[in-house]
Design an enzyme around this catalytic site. Structure first.
Site, PDB file in Angstrom:
ATOM      1  N   ARG A 101       0.964  -1.538  -0.315  1.00 35.19           N
ATOM      2  CA  ARG A 101       0.050   0.116  -0.056  1.00 35.19           C
ATOM      3  C   ARG A 101       1.028   1.769  -0.220  1.00 35.19           C
ATOM      4  O   ARG A 101       1.389   1.941   0.717  1.00 35.19           O
ATOM      5  CB  ARG A 101      -0.924  -0.269   1.401  1.00 35.19           C
ATOM      6  N   HIS A 128      -6.415   0.835  -7.427  1.00 30.43           N
ATOM      7  CA  HIS A 128      -7.136   0.368  -6.376  1.00 30.43           C
ATOM      8  C   HIS A 128      -7.543  -0.986  -6.634  1.00 30.43           C
ATOM      9  O   HIS A 128      -8.561  -1.272  -6.787  1.00 30.43           O
ATOM     10  CB  HIS A 128      -7.743   1.408  -5.511  1.00 30.43           C
ATOM     11  N   GLN A 131      -9.469  -3.492  -4.615  1.00 30.05           N
ATOM     12  CA  GLN A 131     -11.540  -3.175  -4.103  1.00 30.05           C
ATOM     13  C   GLN A 131     -12.094  -2.843  -5.643  1.00 30.05           C
ATOM     14  O   GLN A 131     -13.552  -3.538  -5.089  1.00 30.05           O
ATOM     15  CB  GLN A 131     -11.603  -1.168  -4.630  1.00 30.05           C
ATOM     16  N   ASP A 221     -17.179   8.235  -3.791  1.00 31.38           N
ATOM     17  CA  ASP A 221     -15.974   8.104  -2.720  1.00 31.38           C
ATOM     18  C   ASP A 221     -15.316   9.878  -1.860  1.00 31.38           C
ATOM     19  O   ASP A 221     -16.301  10.345  -2.262  1.00 31.38           O
ATOM     20  CB  ASP A 221     -14.898   7.561  -3.173  1.00 31.38           C
ATOM     21  N   CYS A 261     -16.739   3.080  -1.361  1.00 30.35           N
ATOM     22  CA  CYS A 261     -15.165   2.517  -1.111  1.00 30.35           C
ATOM     23  C   CYS A 261     -14.854   2.708   0.385  1.00 30.35           C
ATOM     24  O   CYS A 261     -14.326   2.319   1.589  1.00 30.35           O
ATOM     25  CB  CYS A 261     -14.084   2.335  -1.742  1.00 30.35           C
ATOM     26  N   ARG A 289     -14.180  -7.007   0.560  1.00 32.53           N
ATOM     27  CA  ARG A 289     -12.491  -7.243   0.392  1.00 32.53           C
ATOM     28  C   ARG A 289     -12.212  -8.722   1.164  1.00 32.53           C
ATOM     29  O   ARG A 289     -10.800  -8.898   0.373  1.00 32.53           O
ATOM     30  CB  ARG A 289     -12.215  -5.862   0.736  1.00 32.53           C
TER      31      ARG A 289
END
Length: 311
Positions: A101, A128, A131, A221, A261, A289
């Site tokens: 990450r 991402h 996700q 988001d 998300c 997830r």
């Protein structure tokens, strides 16, 4: 060596197999079956940025698969104490894969360039992909299929939106970004999507009400991501007409579902009424997830099990 830095690293067939594997493993978990598919395997979680969902979902998922995970924070000195080649090649002696990450996508690319172990992108500024896997798994569960569905992202053309545009192109779904002028997705990224999937139905609109008119799922988001705090005031002004609220939801079909998300800034990009409403699948989405990433981990590290257990 197989890496997962973005969805460009896999084919549509690979993607569908990962999603099917995630579904099978999730069904087994619901029935109380936790097969030790990755017994004695270890992944490292190398994180530059704070995390709840990414960290816990990978740690819990790996444990449920019979493996282990090691969280590596700033104390390991990645990019500070030693040459990247030394750090990465030594780490590859200890673990079977690493989830990274990072603040810049170039850092996960550098990590993967040494081919010391498979590298999974747990989030970067560019994309991402983990996700996006969870998002499509959620849409498939809610509607029974993702085929032909229209996903509308209301907000910034950020890393999440870019991964969604690509995954929709791969699965022949329709994707619309509804954003203010100047906040579109990266042009180089979109050119790459169009080159790889010339028949992709990906568009950008600047009228959110028009964009959601045929939406099956409406996604949003935060307006200001980590690292963009200096732009917060300007972004709030730019996005003020792009809030996912009751009025915008009423412009969509009654069957439309709501996705985010997380983490959310309630009252900014989405209202409490919508995030907690009957059309919201946000908690299921967050839970997926773990299930989607378990499918990915099994695909990357336990391919033999798939050949025997996944149709």
């Amino acid at each position: 060596m197989q890496h997962f830095l973005s969805l460009f690293d896999i084919s549509p067939d690979d993607l569908q197999l990962i999603l099917r594997t995630a579904g099978v493993v999730k069904q087994k978990l619901a029935a109380g079956d936790r097969p030790n598919i990755l017994k004695n395997q270890v992944i490292a979680l190398l994180f530059e940025k704070p995390s709840l969902r990414t960290r816990v979902s990978f740690e819990a998922g790996m444990a449920q698969l019979g493996g282990e995970s090691l969280f590596l924070g700033s104390d390991v000195g990645w990019g500070k104490r030693e040459a990247p080649s030394d750090f990465t090649n030594v780490l590859g002696q200890f673990v079977d894969a690493v989830v990274c990450r990072a603040k810049q996508h170039s850092k996960v690319e550098l990590l993967a360039s040494f081919n010391a172990m498979p590298v999974i992108n747990g989030l970067t500024d560019l994309c991402h992909p983990c996700q996006a896997l969870a998002d499509i798994l959620t849409i498939e569960e809610v509607f029974g299929s993702y085929a032909g569905k229209h996903l509308v992202f209301v907000g910034d053309g950020n890393n999440v939106a870019q991964s969604l545009a690509l995954i929709c192109a791969m699965l022949k779904m329709r994707f619309t970004l509804a954003c203010p002028d100047g906040y579109e997705m990266d042009s180089d990224w979109m050119a790459k999507v169009q080159a790889a999937y010339p028949d992709a139905e990906v568009e950008t609109q600047h009228d959110p009400a028009a964009a959601v008119k045929t939406a099956d799922a409406i996604y949003t988001d935060v307006w200001t991501s980590m690292g963009q705090e200096a732009e917060m005031v300007a972004r709030r002004q730019a996005f003020k007409d792009f809030q996912l609220n009751k009025t915008l939801l009423q412009a969509a079909p009654a069957s439309a579902r709501v996705l985010h998300c997380l983490p959310a800034v309630r009252g900014e990009e989405i209202t409490d009424e919508v995030i907690d409403g009957d059309q919201s699948d946000i908690v299921r989405q967050a839970g997926n997830r773990m299930h989607a990433q378990k499918g990915l981990l099994v695909w990357m590290l336990g391919r033999d099990w798939i050949s025997k257990n996944v149709v």
